[in-house]
Design a protein around this motif. Structure first.
Motif, PDB file in Angstrom:
ATOM      1  N   PHE A  21       0.837  -1.203   0.000  1.00  0.00           N
ATOM      2  CA  PHE A  21       0.000   0.000   0.000  1.00  0.00           C
ATOM      3  C   PHE A  21       0.864   1.242   0.000  1.00  0.00           C
ATOM      4  CE2 PHE A  21      -2.638   3.152   2.266  1.00  0.00           C
ATOM      5  CZ  PHE A  21      -3.673   3.212   1.358  1.00  0.00           C
ATOM      6  N   ARG A  22       0.555   2.168  -0.884  1.00  0.00           N
ATOM      7  CA  ARG A  22       1.312   3.408  -0.998  1.00  0.00           C
ATOM      8  C   ARG A  22       0.357   4.584  -0.757  1.00  0.00           C
ATOM      9  NH1 ARG A  22       5.992   2.741  -4.645  1.00  0.00           N
ATOM     10  NH2 ARG A  22       5.614   4.850  -5.327  1.00  0.00           N
ATOM     11  N   ARG A  23       0.906   5.626  -0.177  1.00  0.00           N
ATOM     12  CA  ARG A  23       0.089   6.818   0.087  1.00  0.00           C
ATOM     13  C   ARG A  23       0.850   8.060  -0.360  1.00  0.00           C
ATOM     14  NH1 ARG A  23       1.915   9.527   4.582  1.00  0.00           N
ATOM     15  NH2 ARG A  23       3.387   8.385   5.829  1.00  0.00           N
ATOM     16  N   ARG A  24       0.116   9.134  -0.476  1.00  0.00           N
ATOM     17  CA  ARG A  24       0.724  10.386  -0.891  1.00  0.00           C
ATOM     18  C   ARG A  24       1.528  10.983   0.261  1.00  0.00           C
ATOM     19  NH1 ARG A  24      -1.501  11.202  -5.689  1.00  0.00           N
ATOM     20  NH2 ARG A  24      -3.664  10.739  -6.026  1.00  0.00           N
ATOM     21  N   ASN A  25       2.507  11.789  -0.090  1.00  0.00           N
ATOM     22  CA  ASN A  25       3.321  12.465   0.908  1.00  0.00           C
ATOM     23  C   ASN A  25       2.595  13.752   1.308  1.00  0.00           C
ATOM     24  OD1 ASN A  25       5.309  13.295   2.567  1.00  0.00           O
ATOM     25  ND2 ASN A  25       6.926  13.299   1.044  1.00  0.00           N
ATOM     26  N   PHE A  75       0.533  14.615  -7.968  1.00  0.00           N
ATOM     27  CA  PHE A  75       0.216  13.630  -8.991  1.00  0.00           C
ATOM     28  C   PHE A  75       1.400  12.763  -9.416  1.00  0.00           C
ATOM     29  CE2 PHE A  75      -3.294  16.657  -9.788  1.00  0.00           C
ATOM     30  CZ  PHE A  75      -4.328  15.771  -9.540  1.00  0.00           C
ATOM     31  N   ASP A  76       2.609  13.085  -9.010  1.00  0.00           N
ATOM     32  CA  ASP A  76       3.783  12.328  -9.411  1.00  0.00           C
ATOM     33  C   ASP A  76       3.864  11.036  -8.601  1.00  0.00           C
ATOM     34  OD1 ASP A  76       6.138  11.465 -10.457  1.00  0.00           O
ATOM     35  OD2 ASP A  76       7.366  13.084  -9.637  1.00  0.00           O
ATOM     36  N   ARG A  77       3.845   9.918  -9.291  1.00  0.00           N
ATOM     37  CA  ARG A  77       3.858   8.606  -8.618  1.00  0.00           C
ATOM     38  C   ARG A  77       5.170   8.354  -7.885  1.00  0.00           C
ATOM     39  NH1 ARG A  77      -1.064   6.581  -8.129  1.00  0.00           N
ATOM     40  NH2 ARG A  77      -2.261   6.748 -10.036  1.00  0.00           N
ATOM     41  N   ARG A  78       6.258   8.984  -8.312  1.00  0.00           N
ATOM     42  CA  ARG A  78       7.541   8.780  -7.655  1.00  0.00           C
ATOM     43  C   ARG A  78       7.575   9.390  -6.261  1.00  0.00           C
ATOM     44  NH1 ARG A  78      11.218  11.507 -11.869  1.00  0.00           N
ATOM     45  NH2 ARG A  78       9.422  12.861 -11.816  1.00  0.00           N
TER      46      ARG A  78
END
Length: 82
Positions: A21-25, A75-78
């Motif tokens: 699971f990934r989340r925004r910074n 919006f940058d996935r990196r």
């Protein structure tokens, strides 16, 4: 027989753990949003109180740059955090 909500939720948790699971910074996005809002609000007294259109224009340009950086970061996935 249909699955219960608990079984569906347990399956979703297992999939999420496997997928990572990934989340925004969010702290960076919030800071950039605060900078953008502050610059936009500071342009009003610069123009109306000080009468300086140059300072107001500089605030607007800086706010546009900060807003663009905020949306690019959002919006940058990196930029996502594990």
């Amino acid at each position: 027989m249909a699955m219960t909500n608990e079984e569906q939720f347990a399956g979703w948790i297992a999939e999420t753990k496997l997928a990572g699971f990934r989340r925004r910074n969010w702290p960076v996005v919030r800071r950039l949003a605060a900078v953008t809002t502050t610059l936009l609000l500071m342009s009003l007294p610069a123009e109306f109180v000080l009468g300086s259109r140059g300072v107001a224009a500089a605030c607007w340009i800086a706010a546009a740059a900060a807003g663009t950086a905020m949306f690019a970061w959002f919006f940058d996935r990196r930029r996502f955090v594990e």
